[in-house]
Design a protein around this motif. Sequence first.
Motif, short mmCIF file in Angstrom:
data_model
loop_
_atom_site.label_atom_id
_atom_site.label_comp_id
_atom_site.label_asym_id
_atom_site.label_seq_id
_atom_site.Cartn_x
_atom_site.Cartn_y
_atom_site.Cartn_z
N LEU A 20 -1.35 -1.78 -10.60
CA LEU A 20 -0.79 -0.51 -10.11
C LEU A 20 0.20 0.09 -11.10
N TYR A 50 5.03 0.06 -4.41
CA TYR A 50 3.95 0.63 -3.62
C TYR A 50 3.42 1.89 -4.29
N ILE A 106 -0.66 4.26 -5.04
CA ILE A 106 -2.12 4.23 -4.98
C ILE A 106 -2.70 4.65 -6.32
N SER A 136 -7.43 -3.86 -7.34
CA SER A 136 -8.05 -5.07 -6.79
C SER A 136 -7.28 -5.57 -5.56
N ARG A 137 -6.04 -5.08 -5.37
CA ARG A 137 -5.27 -5.52 -4.20
C ARG A 137 -4.45 -4.37 -3.65
N SER A 138 -4.10 -4.49 -2.37
CA SER A 138 -3.36 -3.44 -1.68
C SER A 138 -1.86 -3.65 -1.88
N ASN A 139 -1.05 -2.86 -1.19
CA ASN A 139 0.39 -3.10 -1.14
C ASN A 139 0.83 -2.77 0.28
N LEU A 195 0.04 0.78 1.93
CA LEU A 195 -1.39 1.03 2.16
C LEU A 195 -1.93 0.10 3.25
N TRP A 196 -1.46 -1.15 3.25
CA TRP A 196 -1.90 -2.11 4.26
C TRP A 196 -1.51 -1.64 5.66
N LYS A 202 -0.57 1.40 6.72
CA LYS A 202 -1.24 2.65 7.08
C LYS A 202 -2.69 2.39 7.49
N GLY A 203 -3.40 1.60 6.70
CA GLY A 203 -4.81 1.32 6.97
C GLY A 203 -5.02 0.61 8.31
#
Length: 306
Positions: A12, A166, A168, A173-176, A179-180, A182-183
């Motif tokens: 990121l 954090y 986008i 390859s991985r979230s933060n 984003l986790w 929110k999703g």
Amino acid sequence: MKTVLVTGSNGLLGQKLTQQLLITKQFNLVATSKGANRYPVTAGYVYAEMDILDAEQVKQVVEKYKPDAIIHTAAMTNVDTCEDQQELAYRLNVDSVKTLTLLAETYNIQLVHLSTDFIFDGADGPYDELAAPNPLSYYGRTKLAAEEVVKNSKCKWAILRTIIVYGIMGDLSRSNIVLWAKGALEKKEPIHVVNDQWRMPTLAEDLADCCLLAVKKDAYGVYNASGKDMMSISELVAKVADFWHLDKSYIREISSASLNQAARRPVRTGFILDKTINDLGYAPHSFEEGLAILDQQMEARKRGSE
């Protein structure tokens, strides 16, 4: 114009550095990472495949491109994985730094090294740059060991310590955490969030700015480079829910002890940012401003894919 080599350019922060350097054209960029380039734009800079565990390959890349500065973002940052895979964590987080400091000394390169709030035990945060470290996890110990390698080297160095990054990018390859949360809340999935840890989350763009300010100003020494707002992890997730008008009833607050994680986490970290603001001109966004920037980027991406 200075040439800057970035390690971990597929991550990121690495991708944000590529983005900002392409927009500002401040420096020539050599982006390096293990495997193929994941950044969507390939023109305007050099990409070199480089495994930071391969000291000979690192040496060849540095000798070929002769950077004026190296921004070292590559690391193993999953705290529990570091606890479980200590040998690999040490190689990635400490041995790679030994390789880079030797090259920086040999070729008179400035090294900007990324570190973490996890070098502290969280007993009395927020911390200034002179606070005494006391890591609770193996991850924290490797990052502290890397800081000592940098400080004891004869190269020009700057250490930037940060907290929960954090943001986008196109191919991650991985979230933060943002984003986790929110999703999961968009899918109406219950999420368990700790309410007894406090942090100052950092927008990736702000951290990239700080890295480039360190290069631009030939910064020397330790600098805190986080967001400016302190909050608990549960407050952070609640702010995400509020910003995107999501249902907070799916947030389940829990204690850290109930998670049974492999590695211990500090309770309250956070940083005092005065030195970085005054010396480097660092200007971090508020958390709400960061979420708004993220929202704009998501909307732009959505429009681009329609």
